[in-house]
Design an enzyme around this catalytic site. Structure first.
Site, short mmCIF file in Angstrom:
data_model
loop_
_atom_site.label_atom_id
_atom_site.label_comp_id
_atom_site.label_asym_id
_atom_site.label_seq_id
_atom_site.Cartn_x
_atom_site.Cartn_y
_atom_site.Cartn_z
N GLU A 199 0.82 -1.22 0.00
CA GLU A 199 0.00 0.00 0.00
C GLU A 199 0.85 1.27 0.00
O GLU A 199 2.07 1.22 0.22
CB GLU A 199 -0.94 0.00 1.21
CG GLU A 199 -0.21 0.08 2.54
CD GLU A 199 -1.05 0.71 3.64
OE1 GLU A 199 -1.51 1.86 3.45
OE2 GLU A 199 -1.23 0.06 4.69
N SER A 223 -13.23 1.68 10.28
CA SER A 223 -12.51 1.75 9.00
C SER A 223 -13.19 0.95 7.90
O SER A 223 -13.68 -0.17 8.12
CB SER A 223 -11.08 1.23 9.19
OG SER A 223 -10.41 1.24 7.95
N LYS A 274 -4.12 -1.84 14.09
CA LYS A 274 -3.29 -0.92 14.87
C LYS A 274 -3.83 -0.82 16.29
O LYS A 274 -5.02 -0.66 16.51
CB LYS A 274 -3.26 0.45 14.21
CG LYS A 274 -2.29 0.47 13.02
CD LYS A 274 -2.31 1.79 12.33
CE LYS A 274 -3.65 2.02 11.69
NZ LYS A 274 -3.70 1.78 10.27
N1 PSU Z 1 -0.76 0.72 8.89
C1 PSU Z 1 0.36 1.45 9.17
N2 PSU Z 1 0.35 2.76 8.85
C2 PSU Z 1 -0.71 3.34 8.19
C3 PSU Z 1 -1.85 2.57 7.89
C4 PSU Z 1 -1.82 1.27 8.27
O1 PSU Z 1 1.32 0.91 9.71
O2 PSU Z 1 -0.64 4.52 7.86
C5 PSU Z 1 -3.03 3.15 7.12
C6 PSU Z 1 -3.56 2.06 6.21
O3 PSU Z 1 -3.53 2.56 4.89
C7 PSU Z 1 -4.96 1.82 6.68
C8 PSU Z 1 -5.34 3.16 7.15
O4 PSU Z 1 -5.79 1.33 5.66
O5 PSU Z 1 -4.15 3.59 7.85
C9 PSU Z 1 -6.58 3.14 8.00
O6 PSU Z 1 -7.12 4.41 8.05
P1 PSU Z 1 -8.61 4.64 8.61
O7 PSU Z 1 -8.53 4.25 10.05
O8 PSU Z 1 -8.87 6.12 8.40
O9 PSU Z 1 -9.52 3.78 7.80
MN MN Z 2 -12.14 6.28 10.09
#
Ligand code: PSU
Ligand code: MN
Length: 303
Positions: A27, A142, A161
């Site tokens: 990604e 998410s 995370k």
């Molecule tokens: N894992 C990491 N660093 C990141 C992310 C994941 O170690 O920056 C990113 C991924 O792209 C994941 C996103 O899909 O954070 C999730 O964001 P949100 O909680 O806004 O959906």
């Molecule tokens: Mn979100």
């Protein structure tokens, strides 16, 4: 119009897909929004090297100037690493970014769906998004979870995370029918830490067995993905008891500062990086590389 009209597949990736040799998708939100410069750029290059060393072709995915790039060259990666007007793209944002000719880092959700359109089966990253702490008030969940439910790509990560609500994230994954496999562990890992206190629904100890699981999932026409949660190496982890305090502080400060929507995850990652004096970033880099290696092994057994 069809998807191919918007796609630029790197020659190396196209060759690997044609010859059915292993490919691992990577990604780009982790590059554009997840880490500071220059660590983001160095990590992106190192992760690609790890995939190659493990016998697979890396395909970092991003939207650049409205084109879906499957496989980035070093100048694309540098552009994603340095630019400040890069969007954070999930499923909902892709048509806009493409139609408007924008640059965007693809999240787990967007990377999964683009990888699938390109014919890539395995994707490695750091940690997926999930159910945020306080989601009973904010409903911040998410889109990564819904993508895992609907798109047949195996995602190798170190769990969700740990700044999220991990028990609720696990419940949501179960509701959505997403298989959650801990690798060589009975416990779901917690990103920077090996332990979460949560028992993983499934456990596998070899990439061959994971590949067999995925083949069976496909044969049953279960159209979703699978989550492989690979614990960070013991030497690289920050123990859970130590991380908890930093995470709680960051989450409290984020709420006080009224951080919301797409900004939440990048904001918390940066703040936790400050609170841990860079240790969380070092752990994040280590675990992404580790996941890239496992992703390559699984991809090899799926070919
Ligand atoms: N894992 C990491 N660093 C990141 C992310 C994941 O170690 O920056 C990113 C991924 O792209 C994941 C996103 O899909 O954070 C999730 O964001 P949100 O909680 O806004 O959906
Ligand atoms: Mn979100």
């Amino acid at each position: 119009m069809n998807p191919a009209d918007f796609f630029d597949v790197a020659d190396e990736v196209a060759g690997a897909l044609t010859h059915r040799t292993p490919v691992v998708a990577l990604e780009s939100t982790i590059v554009s929004h997840g880490m500071p410069y220059p660590e983001n750029f160095e990590t992106a290059l190192a992760v690609e090297r790890t995939v190659r060393d493990a016998g697979a072709t890396p395909a970092t995915i991003a939207v650049i100037g409205g084109r879906v790039k499957i496989g980035l060259d070093d100048s694309d990666l540098e552009r994603m690493s340095r630019a400040s007007d890069v969007m954070k793209l999930s499923r909902a944002d892709l048509p806009y970014a493409i139609a408007a000719g924008r640059d965007g880092g693809t999240t787990v959700a967007a990377t999964m769906l683009l990888a699938h359109l390109a014919g890539i089966k395995v994707f490695a990253t750091g940690g997926i998004g999930g159910v945020h702490r306080g989601a009973e008030r904010t409903l911040d969940i998410s889109a990564d979870l819904y993508e895992l439910a609907r798109t047949p790509v195996t995602v190798v990560c170190s769990g969700a995370k740990a700044l999220l609500d991990l028990p609720k994230t696990l419940e949501a994954l179960e509701t959505l029918g997403v298989p959650v496999i801990a690798y060589r562990s009975d416990e779901l890992p917690a990103f920077w830490s090996r332990e979460s206190g949560l028992r993983a629904p499934l456990r596998y100890d070899s990439p061959q067995d994971i590949a067999q699981f995925v083949r069976t999932q496909r044969a049953l026409q279960l159209n979703g993905g699978a989550l492989v949660a690979n614990p960070i190496a013991p030497a690289d982890e920050i123990p859970r008891a130590e991380m908890d305090g930093f995470i709680e502080t960051a989450v409290r400060e984020g709420e006080a500062a009224a951080i919301s929507g797409k900004a939440v995850t990048p904001w918390l990652l940066e703040r936790i990086g400050q609170l841990t004096a860079g240790r969380s970033l070092a752990a994040n880099i280590a675990l992404v590389k580790n996941n890239a290696g496992l992703g390559a092994e699984i991809a090899r057994f799926l070919c």
